[in-house]
Enzyme design. Structure first.
Site, PDB file in Angstrom:
ATOM      1  N   ASP A   7      35.669  33.048 -60.542  1.00 20.57           N
ATOM      2  CA  ASP A   7      35.199  33.680 -59.309  1.00 20.57           C
ATOM      3  C   ASP A   7      35.648  32.755 -58.180  1.00 20.57           C
ATOM      4  O   ASP A   7      35.011  31.738 -57.918  1.00 20.57           O
ATOM      5  CB  ASP A   7      33.675  33.816 -59.327  1.00 20.57           C
ATOM      6  CG  ASP A   7      33.131  34.435 -58.049  1.00 20.57           C
ATOM      7  OD1 ASP A   7      33.837  35.261 -57.432  1.00 20.57           O
ATOM      8  OD2 ASP A   7      31.999  34.081 -57.661  1.00 20.57           O
ATOM      9  N   GLU A  67      38.778  37.380 -60.296  1.00 17.63           N
ATOM     10  CA  GLU A  67      38.331  38.468 -59.430  1.00 17.63           C
ATOM     11  C   GLU A  67      39.429  38.743 -58.415  1.00 17.63           C
ATOM     12  O   GLU A  67      39.926  37.822 -57.768  1.00 17.63           O
ATOM     13  CB  GLU A  67      37.032  38.090 -58.720  1.00 17.63           C
ATOM     14  CG  GLU A  67      36.443  39.229 -57.913  1.00 17.63           C
ATOM     15  CD  GLU A  67      35.095  38.868 -57.326  1.00 17.63           C
ATOM     16  OE1 GLU A  67      34.092  39.369 -57.833  1.00 17.63           O
ATOM     17  OE2 GLU A  67      35.069  38.082 -56.371  1.00 17.63           O
ATOM     18  N   ASP A 139      27.742  31.974 -58.806  1.00 20.95           N
ATOM     19  CA  ASP A 139      29.200  31.868 -58.887  1.00 20.95           C
ATOM     20  C   ASP A 139      29.648  31.779 -60.350  1.00 20.95           C
ATOM     21  O   ASP A 139      30.645  32.391 -60.739  1.00 20.95           O
ATOM     22  CB  ASP A 139      29.692  30.639 -58.109  1.00 20.95           C
ATOM     23  CG  ASP A 139      29.349  30.734 -56.631  1.00 20.95           C
ATOM     24  OD1 ASP A 139      29.795  31.695 -55.984  1.00 20.95           O
ATOM     25  OD2 ASP A 139      28.628  29.855 -56.129  1.00 20.95           O
TER      26      ASP A 139
END
EC number: 3.1.21.10
Length: 176
Positions: A7, A67, A139
């Protein structure tokens, strides 16, 4: 297959490592790279690169999932996120990792059942699926969700390929 989920972030970069063995997915490790905010932005990017390299060396993933970029109303934040993603993608390419990118809504839909799930919901579902004792930081939970998404996509593709009927070999005509 060992998957490193990431992420990206220019302040806090979440990472999570999962191992897929057959149809089973097991948690290996997760964490957050918190960069020093006192240095320059370039210093932060170097820190992300160095520390992500350490994670790759320590856990030796065979695949990576990141992502994909999403659009933000704050152009400056989006640009900084883009720089951090660029550093991540470069590090993964230099490590020769097979890398896939997934949009946030797909990750949330895959893990939590709806594309509008909030960070708390994602963390709770990831904690339950991976049987973690306590929920990870958001996160790291997002990174684990990204890795889970990749495991599910690869599992689906493998099952689909296995169920496809074998194609007969084409006969070649003898042409003088």
């Amino acid at each position: 297959m060992r998957v490193l989920g990431i992420d990206p972030g220019s302040r806090h970069l979440g990472w999570g490592v999962l191992e897929r063995v057959g149809t089973r997915v097991e948690h290996v490790a997760h964490g957050v790279i918190d960069v020093d905010l006192d240095g320059t932005f370039a210093d932060r990017l170097v820190d992300i690169d160095d520390r992500l390299g350490e994670v790759i060396t320590q856990y030796a993933p065979s695949h990576a999932a990141v992502e994909s970029i999403f659009f933000s109303k704050d152009a400056q934040s989006a640009a900084k996120l883009g720089h951090a993603r660029g550093v991540v993608l470069l590090r993964l390419a230099r490590a020769s990792l097979q890398t896939s990118e997934y949009p946030p809504a797909l990750v949330k839909r895959t893990v939590a059942g709806k594309g509008a799930a909030d960070k708390r919901q994602v963390a709770m579902v990831v904690t339950a699926i991976l049987r973690l004792g306590t929920p990870p930081r958001s996160d790291a939970a997002d990174a684990l969700a990204i890795a889970l998404t990749h495991c599910n996509v690869v599992g689906f593709q493998t099952a689909l390929a296995a169920s496809a009927p074998a194609r007969p070999a084409r006969r070649r005509a003898n042409v003088p």
